[in-house]
Design a protein around this motif. Structure first.
Motif, PDB file in Angstrom:
ATOM      1  N   LEU A 289       0.815  -1.126   0.061  1.00 37.78           N
ATOM      2  CA  LEU A 289       0.053   0.102  -0.046  1.00 37.78           C
ATOM      3  C   LEU A 289       0.666   1.242  -0.010  1.00 37.78           C
ATOM      4  O   LEU A 289       1.731   1.428   0.752  1.00 37.78           O
ATOM      5  CB  LEU A 289      -0.801  -0.057   1.449  1.00 37.78           C
ATOM      6  N   ALA A 290       0.610   2.025  -0.956  1.00 36.09           N
ATOM      7  CA  ALA A 290       1.286   3.468  -0.919  1.00 36.09           C
ATOM      8  C   ALA A 290       0.278   4.507  -0.406  1.00 36.09           C
ATOM      9  O   ALA A 290      -0.631   4.978  -1.277  1.00 36.09           O
ATOM     10  CB  ALA A 290       1.883   3.666  -2.423  1.00 36.09           C
ATOM     11  N   PHE A 291       0.420   4.812   0.928  1.00 38.98           N
ATOM     12  CA  PHE A 291      -0.440   5.926   1.620  1.00 38.98           C
ATOM     13  C   PHE A 291       0.279   7.198   1.055  1.00 38.98           C
ATOM     14  O   PHE A 291       1.106   7.615   1.727  1.00 38.98           O
ATOM     15  CB  PHE A 291      -0.728   5.579   2.925  1.00 38.98           C
ATOM     16  N   VAL A 292      -0.686   8.068   0.469  1.00 38.54           N
ATOM     17  CA  VAL A 292      -0.209   9.361  -0.087  1.00 38.54           C
ATOM     18  C   VAL A 292      -0.859  10.560   0.983  1.00 38.54           C
ATOM     19  O   VAL A 292      -1.910  10.244   1.267  1.00 38.54           O
ATOM     20  CB  VAL A 292      -0.764   9.738  -1.266  1.00 38.54           C
ATOM     21  N   ALA A 312      -3.903   5.773   8.142  1.00 35.70           N
ATOM     22  CA  ALA A 312      -2.868   4.742   7.717  1.00 35.70           C
ATOM     23  C   ALA A 312      -2.623   3.587   8.624  1.00 35.70           C
ATOM     24  O   ALA A 312      -2.522   2.463   8.150  1.00 35.70           O
ATOM     25  CB  ALA A 312      -1.524   5.454   7.713  1.00 35.70           C
ATOM     26  N   CYS A 313      -2.918   3.858   9.854  1.00 39.02           N
ATOM     27  CA  CYS A 313      -2.861   2.808  10.913  1.00 39.02           C
ATOM     28  C   CYS A 313      -4.175   1.831  10.834  1.00 39.02           C
ATOM     29  O   CYS A 313      -3.979   0.674  10.655  1.00 39.02           O
ATOM     30  CB  CYS A 313      -2.819   3.231  12.404  1.00 39.02           C
ATOM     31  N   SER A 314      -5.462   2.462  10.548  1.00 37.41           N
ATOM     32  CA  SER A 314      -6.402   1.572  10.383  1.00 37.41           C
ATOM     33  C   SER A 314      -6.432   0.926   9.152  1.00 37.41           C
ATOM     34  O   SER A 314      -6.716  -0.226   9.059  1.00 37.41           O
ATOM     35  CB  SER A 314      -7.837   2.541  10.168  1.00 37.41           C
ATOM     36  N   MET A 315      -5.840   1.191   8.042  1.00 39.48           N
ATOM     37  CA  MET A 315      -5.591   0.639   6.875  1.00 39.48           C
ATOM     38  C   MET A 315      -4.834  -0.404   6.973  1.00 39.48           C
ATOM     39  O   MET A 315      -4.947  -1.663   6.277  1.00 39.48           O
ATOM     40  CB  MET A 315      -5.242   1.878   5.575  1.00 39.48           C
ATOM     41  N   LEU A 316      -3.764  -0.346   7.770  1.00 42.68           N
ATOM     42  CA  LEU A 316      -2.621  -1.280   7.800  1.00 42.68           C
ATOM     43  C   LEU A 316      -3.104  -2.486   8.615  1.00 42.68           C
ATOM     44  O   LEU A 316      -2.863  -3.510   8.490  1.00 42.68           O
ATOM     45  CB  LEU A 316      -1.290  -0.603   8.280  1.00 42.68           C
ATOM     46  N   TYR A 317      -3.953  -1.977   9.588  1.00 45.79           N
ATOM     47  CA  TYR A 317      -4.663  -2.971  10.386  1.00 45.79           C
ATOM     48  C   TYR A 317      -5.828  -3.937   9.678  1.00 45.79           C
ATOM     49  O   TYR A 317      -5.697  -5.072   9.816  1.00 45.79           O
ATOM     50  CB  TYR A 317      -5.403  -2.399  11.330  1.00 45.79           C
ATOM     51  N   ARG A 318      -6.486  -3.316   8.517  1.00 46.51           N
ATOM     52  CA  ARG A 318      -7.402  -4.038   7.735  1.00 46.51           C
ATOM     53  C   ARG A 318      -6.697  -4.806   6.750  1.00 46.51           C
ATOM     54  O   ARG A 318      -7.234  -5.947   6.743  1.00 46.51           O
ATOM     55  CB  ARG A 318      -8.370  -3.091   7.310  1.00 46.51           C
ATOM     56  N   VAL A 324       3.975   2.253   2.549  1.00 48.12           N
ATOM     57  CA  VAL A 324       4.668   2.986   2.264  1.00 48.12           C
ATOM     58  C   VAL A 324       4.087   4.428   2.442  1.00 48.12           C
ATOM     59  O   VAL A 324       3.053   4.687   1.690  1.00 48.12           O
ATOM     60  CB  VAL A 324       5.415   2.886   0.947  1.00 48.12           C
ATOM     61  N   VAL A 325       4.493   5.192   3.304  1.00 46.82           N
ATOM     62  CA  VAL A 325       3.770   6.329   3.700  1.00 46.82           C
ATOM     63  C   VAL A 325       4.806   7.513   2.520  1.00 46.82           C
ATOM     64  O   VAL A 325       5.666   7.693   2.633  1.00 46.82           O
ATOM     65  CB  VAL A 325       4.072   6.957   4.899  1.00 46.82           C
ATOM     66  N   VAL A 326       3.879   8.013   1.563  1.00 44.60           N
ATOM     67  CA  VAL A 326       4.367   9.023   0.750  1.00 44.60           C
ATOM     68  C   VAL A 326       4.098  10.316   0.923  1.00 44.60           C
ATOM     69  O   VAL A 326       2.799  10.758   1.009  1.00 44.60           O
ATOM     70  CB  VAL A 326       3.811   8.524  -0.818  1.00 44.60           C
ATOM     71  N   LEU A 327       5.028  11.089   1.426  1.00 47.17           N
ATOM     72  CA  LEU A 327       4.920  12.583   1.642  1.00 47.17           C
ATOM     73  C   LEU A 327       4.855  13.247   0.250  1.00 47.17           C
ATOM     74  O   LEU A 327       5.879  13.666   0.063  1.00 47.17           O
ATOM     75  CB  LEU A 327       6.043  12.904   2.899  1.00 47.17           C
ATOM     76  N   ASN A 328       3.885  13.559  -0.064  1.00 43.56           N
ATOM     77  CA  ASN A 328       3.694  14.146  -1.321  1.00 43.56           C
ATOM     78  C   ASN A 328       3.891  15.884  -1.249  1.00 43.56           C
ATOM     79  O   ASN A 328       3.806  16.200  -0.082  1.00 43.56           O
ATOM     80  CB  ASN A 328       2.493  13.919  -2.236  1.00 43.56           C
TER      81      ASN A 328
END
Length: 458
Positions: A289-292, A312-318, A324-328
């Motif tokens: 998962l690439a979380f922007v 992001a934590c909830s998506m990782l848990y699910r 990958v946290v993308v700091l755009n």
């Protein structure tokens, strides 16, 4: 004696004691990535065994006869094609997911063969004399030999409400489902229509997986019928966008599969269709998962940063997939302060104190202070401190392309984490399901033996 079920008494007692192991051998075949890994392991073990036998026989053979046997062994133990990495791009609305998709596709050099052809033509037309032509040709030759090989990518758009996308999608949900027509027929609002479109598309996602497997492995594990039974809109789209790339290269395998998701993040991450799509991809390819994240908005408010981290934590848990946290948008605001907040708990507390004293244009309750929101934010930051250690983070500018190369490096690291984490957990879940099925069979066999004994038939 035999029972009316054509089973002997000994067979019934054996089934009640140990269950039927042969009935559970098909679980790995239902999960494509486990099936491929098992086949590759079996092939490598057989090749190693054949190589050992040949080495033993070569000790008694002549040197001339040993050479062809070694070449045959090396060809049989050739490695299989690498699995492409699937990158699911998710994030809040306005974080720049679609623009990032375009930049990622550009960096993968999907049209590198066309660029190489035009480059040769340009070199030929700029020749002023024979000496300069020789120099240009030699320099072009050195650049082609030292340049890294182009990486192949495959883009999929899952946003049915997008009017325009700046990248070339090989499979587009808009070619299958009409977003406006769904709103009109079902009398839905914007978010409900997006969710309905995803649900309709998920019913045919097995055909999408068939296309992806054929494109990735050259028709290895994909069902031939799925690709040809795909909708008339999807199949021509695949042919137009990628057929030229497939025929222009000797190795049609993919390196990356890019998935763009709707801007309404809840419609994908918390819906049944999103779970179906994510599970189908994760059980077929190494998936991350690439979380922007919108970095300028995080700079404006520490509470926006905390909200993104909670999501992001909830998506990782699910999803249980590497993230990958993308700091755009680093071209607007640098991302070093966000990395510092994630790595140093005290620095985030100092930023929260600064927000409390300055206000940043917000009300005192929202900005910080000693109110409920400030206490909640401090408590959440302490809880998420351990969560940050398991995240991969990288700063990227989707507008300028800065940091994209670093992004691909982080993706490779996250893919290795998929092998060590998600895939191991997937195997454990398969073994657990096997154990449950075997336990059910043993209980059923014991009940059958008991009932037959009570009826006097055993």
């Amino acid at each position: 004696m035999a029972t009316r079920f054509n089973l002997t008494e000994q067979e019934l007692h054996n089934a009640a004691a140990s269950g039927n192991d042969d009935a559970n051998l098909g679980y790995d075949d239902k999960i494509p990535i486990l099936k491929r890994r098992a086949a590759a392991a079996a092939k490598s073990s057989s090749a190693d065994g054949a190589g050992a036998d040949r080495d033993e026989s070569s000790t008694t053979a002549t040197d001339g006869a040993s050479d062809p046997s070694n070449t045959a062994t090396s060809s049989s133990s050739a490695p299989t094609a690498k699995d492409p990495i699937c990158v699911i791009v998710v994030g809040m609305a306005g974080s720049g997911k679609t623009t990032l998709m375009a930049q990622l596709q550009k960096s993968l050099s999907l049209k590198a063969r066309e660029a190489a052809g035009t480059g040769d033509h340009d070199d030929a037309t700029t020749d002023a004399d024979s000496k300069s032509a020789t120099t240009d040709t030699s320099s072009a030759a050195t650049t082609t030999t030292t340049a890294p090989p182009p990486r192949a990518g495959y883009a999929i758009n899952l946003d049915p409400a997008a009017k325009y996308i700046p990248f070339s999608s090989s499979i587009d949900i808009r070619d299958t489902v009409d977003y406006l027509e769904v709103m009109r027929q079902h009398k839905l609002g914007p978010n409900g229509a997006i969710l309905t479109c995803l649900n309709l598309f998920a019913t045919k996602f097995d055909q999408v997986m068939g296309i992806l497997e054929k494109r990735a492995f050259g028709g290895g594990t994909g069902d031939d019928g799925d690709g040809e039974e795909a909708s008339g809109d999807e199949k021509p789209k695949e042919d137009e966008d990628t057929a030229s790339n497939n025929t222009a290269t000797s190795n049609p395998s993919l390196d990356y599969i890019l998935i763009d998701t709707p801007g309404q993040i809840e419609a994908f991450t918390w819906s049944a269709s999103g779970s179906i799509v994510t599970s189908a991809l994760a059980t077929t390819f190494p998936t991350i998962l690439a979380f922007v994240i919108d970095t300028p908005r995080c700079a404006a408010s520490v509470h926006t940063f905390m909200s993104n981290m909670l999501y992001a934590c909830s998506m990782l848990y699910r999803a249980k997939l590497p993230m990958v946290v993308v700091l755009n948008k680093t071209d607007v605001v640098g991302c070093e302060f966000v990395k510092e907040w994630m790595e140093d708990y005290e620095s985030f507390q100092e930023a929260l104190d600064d927000a409390s004293s300055s206000g940043n244009g917000y009300s005192d309750e929202m900005a910080g202070g000693s109110g409920y929101y400030s206490s909640l934010t401090r408590s959440l930051s302490l809880v998420l401190d351990e969560f940050y250690n398991h995240l991969h983070k990288v700063g990227v500018s989707a507008a300028t392309g800065e940091g994209v190369d670093k992004f691909w490096e982080v993706v490779q690291t996250a893919a290795a984490e998929y092998e060590e984490g998600y895939l191991v957990d997937l195997r454990n879940r398969v073994e657990e399901q096997k154990a449950k099925e075997m336990a059910k069979k043993r209980v059923g066999a014991r009940r059958l033996v008991r009932d037959l004994k009570e009826d006097g038939k055993l």
